[in-house]
Structure formats: C-alpha cells, structure tokens
Design an enzyme around this catalytic site. Structure first.
Site, PDB file in Angstrom:
ATOM      1  N   ASP A  67       0.820  -1.210   0.000  1.00 18.14           N
ATOM      2  CA  ASP A  67       0.000   0.000   0.000  1.00 18.14           C
ATOM      3  C   ASP A  67       0.859   1.267   0.000  1.00 18.14           C
ATOM      4  O   ASP A  67       2.077   1.213   0.173  1.00 18.14           O
ATOM      5  CB  ASP A  67      -0.959  -0.008   1.210  1.00 18.14           C
ATOM      6  CG  ASP A  67      -0.265  -0.332   2.534  1.00 18.14           C
ATOM      7  OD1 ASP A  67       0.974  -0.352   2.565  1.00 18.14           O
ATOM      8  OD2 ASP A  67      -0.972  -0.567   3.519  1.00 18.14           O
ATOM      9  N   ASN A 136      -7.516  -2.447  14.155  1.00 18.31           N
ATOM     10  CA  ASN A 136      -8.917  -2.752  13.818  1.00 18.31           C
ATOM     11  C   ASN A 136      -9.007  -3.959  12.883  1.00 18.31           C
ATOM     12  O   ASN A 136     -10.052  -4.218  12.293  1.00 18.31           O
ATOM     13  CB  ASN A 136      -9.602  -1.526  13.185  1.00 18.31           C
ATOM     14  CG  ASN A 136      -8.897  -1.064  11.921  1.00 18.31           C
ATOM     15  OD1 ASN A 136      -7.941  -1.692  11.465  1.00 18.31           O
ATOM     16  ND2 ASN A 136      -9.369   0.026  11.340  1.00 18.31           N
ATOM     17  N   HIS A 138      -7.140  -4.375  10.142  1.00 19.93           N
ATOM     18  CA  HIS A 138      -6.845  -4.129   8.732  1.00 19.93           C
ATOM     19  C   HIS A 138      -5.553  -4.819   8.302  1.00 19.93           C
ATOM     20  O   HIS A 138      -4.638  -5.022   9.098  1.00 19.93           O
ATOM     21  CB  HIS A 138      -6.871  -2.635   8.379  1.00 19.93           C
ATOM     22  CG  HIS A 138      -5.740  -1.802   8.849  1.00 19.93           C
ATOM     23  ND1 HIS A 138      -5.928  -0.564   9.428  1.00 19.93           N
ATOM     24  CD2 HIS A 138      -4.411  -1.974   8.816  1.00 19.93           C
ATOM     25  CE1 HIS A 138      -4.765  -0.034   9.726  1.00 19.93           C
ATOM     26  NE2 HIS A 138      -3.817  -0.872   9.363  1.00 19.93           N
ATOM     27  N   GLU A 143      -9.637  -1.630   5.312  1.00 21.07           N
ATOM     28  CA  GLU A 143     -10.287  -1.299   6.571  1.00 21.07           C
ATOM     29  C   GLU A 143     -11.544  -2.151   6.775  1.00 21.07           C
ATOM     30  O   GLU A 143     -12.090  -2.692   5.808  1.00 21.07           O
ATOM     31  CB  GLU A 143     -10.702   0.184   6.550  1.00 21.07           C
ATOM     32  CG  GLU A 143      -9.536   1.162   6.419  1.00 21.07           C
ATOM     33  CD  GLU A 143      -8.812   1.414   7.735  1.00 21.07           C
ATOM     34  OE1 GLU A 143      -8.681   0.486   8.550  1.00 21.07           O
ATOM     35  OE2 GLU A 143      -8.364   2.556   7.951  1.00 21.07           O
TER      36      GLU A 143
HETATM   37  C1  GLP Z   1      -0.426   0.534   8.682  1.00 17.82           C
HETATM   38  C2  GLP Z   1      -0.114  -0.252   7.407  1.00 17.82           C
HETATM   39  C3  GLP Z   1      -0.321  -1.726   7.597  1.00 17.82           C
HETATM   40  C4  GLP Z   1       0.285  -2.168   8.919  1.00 17.82           C
HETATM   41  C5  GLP Z   1      -0.453  -1.511  10.051  1.00 17.82           C
HETATM   42  C6  GLP Z   1       0.054  -1.918  11.425  1.00 17.82           C
HETATM   43  O1  GLP Z   1      -1.650   1.173   8.680  1.00 17.82           O
HETATM   44  N1  GLP Z   1      -0.826   0.176   6.251  1.00 17.82           N
HETATM   45  O2  GLP Z   1       0.229  -2.424   6.507  1.00 17.82           O
HETATM   46  O3  GLP Z   1       0.223  -3.552   9.046  1.00 17.82           O
HETATM   47  O4  GLP Z   1      -0.338  -0.118   9.908  1.00 17.82           O
HETATM   48  O5  GLP Z   1       1.157  -1.152  11.772  1.00 17.82           O
HETATM   49  P1  GLP Z   1       2.100  -1.441  12.979  1.00 17.82           P
HETATM   50  O6  GLP Z   1       2.949  -2.614  12.577  1.00 17.82           O
HETATM   51  O7  GLP Z   1       2.907  -0.196  13.143  1.00 17.82           O
HETATM   52  O8  GLP Z   1       1.245  -1.730  14.164  1.00 17.82           O
END
Ligand code: GLP
Length: 243
Positions: A67, A136, A138, A143
């Site tokens: 992404d 959440n 995702h 989402e």
């Molecule tokens: C972001 C990314 C995701 C990632 C998520 C969790 O929003 N788009 O790909 O998995 O956050 O992030 P973290 O690993 O910092 O908790």
C-alpha cells in the site's frame, strides 16, 4: 494456519526473517509482497544483516508493497516508498527497478490501481506476502467494511487508523486521508502469507482475527481461509489465545 509463539519482538523478527530467508534461498527469483508499519522493521534489519554477511542474495528478487498513502510525494519521509528504501532496499543487493510500491502521486486512482494489479499479475503473482496487523484488523489498508475489496483500490482511512498512524506525522491533520492498497483478493492470491504481530495492544485483535468469525468487519479474519498462512507473534500478542 500455523502459529509460532516467540518470546519477544526480537525473537519474532528473527523467526520472520528465517521464513523470508528460506523463501529467498528456495526460490532466488521470488516475488515478495512487503509491508510497512513498525512491526516488520526488526525483520528487515535481520534481512539486511544476512545480506551484508553474504548469506542472502536479493539480486533476482522482485518486490511489491501492499500500500501507499495517496498524495504523498516519494521523497516524503512518511511515504511507504521512502520507508522501504530506508529500512530495506538501500541496504541490500536488490535491483531497485524490481521494487514496486503503489504510486501515491498518481492522481487518477483507477488508473494507478489497475496498473498495480496488472503489474502483480505480470510478475506471476506473489510467492510470499508479509503482513502486519492493524488494531482494527486491517491488512494493507483494507479497513473494516461490509464486504471484501477484491483488487487494488483507493481507500478512505478510518479515524482509528489515522489516530494510530499520527505518531509518525507532525499531527493527525498531516496524515493523508486516503491510500492505495492491494485488495483482499490480491492478498489472498499470494501463494504463502506470513503475518507478524507484536505487543499486548494487539492481543484482542489477534483473538478476533484468527480465532473469531470470518467477517469483512475484521478484514484479517479472511486469512483463516488461506491454505498457507504462518503467524509469527510474540507472547504478548498471543496472550488472549495461547497460554
Ligand atoms: C499501517 C499499514 C499496515 C500495517 C499496520 C500496522 O496502517 N498500512 O500495513 O500492518 O499499519 O502497523 P504497525 O505494525 O505499526 O502496528
């Protein structure tokens, strides 16, 4: 679904790097699907070390990232393009022309998402997709929703995601409101999936996503239907499901 419990974040990172290394050694021209967020950073550090030691060769590897924020320039230090170069690509012997991140600067969302989806297909699909897990549920930036988006698309970020990601920006107002992300269908087509999760703040969503009902309201729950998923999570993240 295989679940590996690790002692802590460092242990999680090494085990995840082991799995990615095995993929690279077993298929040196693999297509790796990569993720951003704080969770995979330790695994990327390990991969860099192993490459510098001469134990891993990325010269024939291709990558596709999950992404990208819509509207952020590539040299913005919060763009996922910048993140990937900073944490991984600048430090390994990968051919940068084989690294791919959705182009957040392309204003025509349909055009960019269509291009990205076709690009993944043209590479022959993803051999191993690395995923983090949002609070959440995702994955990528898919989402919670009423249904599962199939292909790469433009998404409106939810308030909770903006809140979670504001720590990386000067303020919540600076967090982009939209992103381009692989769809759930794109992710599910990957031959293998590796999920990394760390910390007590993820314990509840781990339980919902991997031990609860499969529903688009918890996007990661669909992974229960994938034939080859490995979850590498530390004790804290697994504290509500494994003793
Ligand atoms: C972001 C990314 C995701 C990632 C998520 C969790 O929003 N788009 O790909 O998995 O956050 O992030 P973290 O690993 O910092 O908790």
């Amino acid at each position: 679904m295989k679940i590996y419990k690790t002692a802590d974040y460092n242990d999680m990172s090494r085990k995840a790097a082991n799995i990615i290394s095995a993929q690279i050694i077993g298929k040196p021209d693999s297509v790796l699907g990569l993720a951003t967020g704080s969770t995979p950073i330790g695994a990327y550090k390990e991969l860099v070390l192993r490459c510098k030691n001469g134990d891993l060769d990325f010269s024939d590897i291709s990558t596709v990232n999950l992404d990208e924020y819509r509207g952020l320039k590539r040299d913005n230090d919060q763009s996922y393009y910048y993140f990937m170069n900073h944490h991984l690509f600048d430090h390994i012997n990968i051919d940068k022309s084989r690294t791919n991140v959705p182009d957040g600067t392309e204003p025509d969302a349909d055009k960019e998402c269509d291009r990205y989806e076709k690009l993944i297909d043209s590479l022959g699909g993803i051999d191993l997709q690395l995923l983090g897990l949002g609070h959440n549920g995702h994955i990528g930036f898919n989402e919670p929703a009423e249904d599962y988006p199939k292909t790469t698309h433009c998404v409106d970020l939810q308030e909770s995601t903006i809140e979670a990601n504001k720590r990386f920006f000067a303020s919540a107002d600076d967090v982009p409101r939209q992103a381009y992300t692989m769809g759930i269908g794109t992710i599910m087509k990957a031959k293998k999936i590796l999920v990394v999760v760390s910390g007590a703040d993820k314990a509840e969503i781990v339980k919902k996503a991997f031990f609860g009902p499969v529903t688009p309201k918890v996007p990661a729950s669909i992974l229960q239907f994938h034939p080859d998923v490995t979850i590498v999570a530390d004790e804290e993240a697994l504290s509500q499901v494994l003793k």
